[in-house]
Motif scaffolding. Structure first.
Motif, mmCIF file in Angstrom:
data_model
loop_
_atom_site.group_PDB
_atom_site.id
_atom_site.type_symbol
_atom_site.label_atom_id
_atom_site.label_comp_id
_atom_site.label_asym_id
_atom_site.label_seq_id
_atom_site.Cartn_x
_atom_site.Cartn_y
_atom_site.Cartn_z
ATOM 1 N N ALA A 84 0.809 -1.213 0.000
ATOM 2 C CA ALA A 84 0.000 0.000 0.000
ATOM 3 C C ALA A 84 0.848 1.271 0.000
ATOM 4 O O ALA A 84 0.472 2.277 -0.591
ATOM 5 N N GLU A 85 2.001 1.221 0.637
ATOM 6 C CA GLU A 85 2.801 2.425 0.834
ATOM 7 C C GLU A 85 3.933 2.576 -0.170
ATOM 8 O O GLU A 85 4.400 3.682 -0.426
ATOM 9 N N GLY A 86 4.390 1.477 -0.741
ATOM 10 C CA GLY A 86 5.511 1.551 -1.662
ATOM 11 C C GLY A 86 5.057 1.663 -3.101
ATOM 12 O O GLY A 86 3.869 1.748 -3.404
ATOM 13 N N ALA A 87 6.028 1.702 -3.988
ATOM 14 C CA ALA A 87 5.712 1.658 -5.411
ATOM 15 C C ALA A 87 5.085 0.300 -5.737
ATOM 16 O O ALA A 87 5.276 -0.673 -5.009
ATOM 17 N N VAL A 88 4.336 0.255 -6.820
ATOM 18 C CA VAL A 88 3.688 -1.001 -7.208
ATOM 19 C C VAL A 88 4.763 -2.044 -7.497
ATOM 20 O O VAL A 88 5.681 -1.817 -8.280
ATOM 21 N N GLU A 89 4.651 -3.173 -6.831
ATOM 22 C CA GLU A 89 5.616 -4.257 -6.990
ATOM 23 C C GLU A 89 4.883 -5.505 -7.463
ATOM 24 O O GLU A 89 3.697 -5.674 -7.207
ATOM 25 N N PRO A 90 5.593 -6.400 -8.153
ATOM 26 C CA PRO A 90 4.964 -7.680 -8.515
ATOM 27 C C PRO A 90 4.680 -8.504 -7.272
ATOM 28 O O PRO A 90 5.314 -8.333 -6.230
#
Length: 270
Positions: A115-121
């Motif tokens: 939710a807080e970071g960049a979109v990750e796989p």
């Protein structure tokens, strides 16, 4: 008698101390209060909401998949995670729902990361067991990818390595890397998701493919194809059929192999 049918209220109370968003807190409080016997209409007046919206919020949490709803309320962009992972939205939602088996603080920490970071796989963070069956060995025995008991047949047959077997994939490696670590010689070429030499078909379970750039949406969704060089299991177990890179739907996307044997397979380990 409990007002909630599928979720333990004590579990929801644990989540109250872990969530960050006001909307998540409100939804959890609605569900807890409803479980105490307070009706949706009365809750609607308390929270200045419509009865319908209160009922919808409670229903979304009174589900075996409630952690996926918490993830959305906390700001996880499920659609973006699905696109980054080359998975369906339903697969990503099921993965987040599966966090309900973990301790609440651990599950909440995973959700905060997305939710807080960049979109990750999507990455499972846990080892997975991969069962594999060679396509040629399958067809020689008259079996089909559509057989509902395909891997049961394989387990009961006289097949062994290299046609049939299983191995463990660690969280920090791809399926191809784990296969090679176990001494298996699987086809490959680019090792970066840009060809279909290492293609497999997933029969059971699911596999994310961060970075793949060659398979079409139809091949992924309809054929259930994955590239083992960038494929990362997102379920505890995966069953897949190997050696499908020469099939008509993948052959045009193959690359010349760098392997010494010339057929796209890595020389077997000792």
């Amino acid at each position: 008698m409990s007002g909630l049918d599928h979720v333990d209220t004590d579990r929801l109370r644990e989540w109250l101390s872990e969530v960050r968003e006001g909307e998540t807190t409100a939804a959890l409080m609605l569900a807890v209060a409803y479980d105490k016997g307070i009706g949706a209409g009365e809750l609607a007046s308390w929270y200045d909401r419509s009865t319908e919206s209160v009922e919808e919020a409670i229903a979304a949490l009174d589900s075996p998949d409630y952690v996926a709803e918490i993830a959305r309320l906390e700001g996880v962009d499920v659609e973006a995670v699905a696109a980054e992972s080359n998975l369906t939205v339903e697969s990503v939602e099921a993965w987040f729902a599966g966090l309900s088996d973990r301790p609440v603080p651990e599950a909440a920490s995973v959700i905060r990361g997305y939710a807080e970071g960049a979109v990750e796989p999507l990455l499972t963070g846990e080892p997975s067991t991969v069962f594999h069956l060679d396509y040629d060995a399958m067809t020689e025995r008259g079996w089909s990818l559509d057989d509902p008991d395909l891997f049961e047949k394989a387990a009961e047959s006289d097949l062994g390595l290299p046609e049939y077997g299983r191995f463990l994939v660690e969280p920090d490696e791809s399926i191809l890397e784990a296969a090679e670590r176990g001494g298996r010689s699987w086809p490959y070429a680019c090792r970066g998701g840009a060809c279909t030499n290492c293609a497999v078909v997933v029969v059971d379970g699911d596999v994310a493919m961060p970075g793949q750039s060659v398979l079409s949406d139809a091949q992924i969704r309809e054929t259930n194809a994955r590239l083992s060089c960038v494929g990362v299991p997102v379920t505890d177990e995966v069953r897949l059929v190997t050696g499908v890179g020469d099939l008509a739907e993948f052959a045009d996307l193959r690359l010349p192999s760098p392997a010494e044997d010339g057929d796209g397979a890595r020389p077997a380990s000792d």
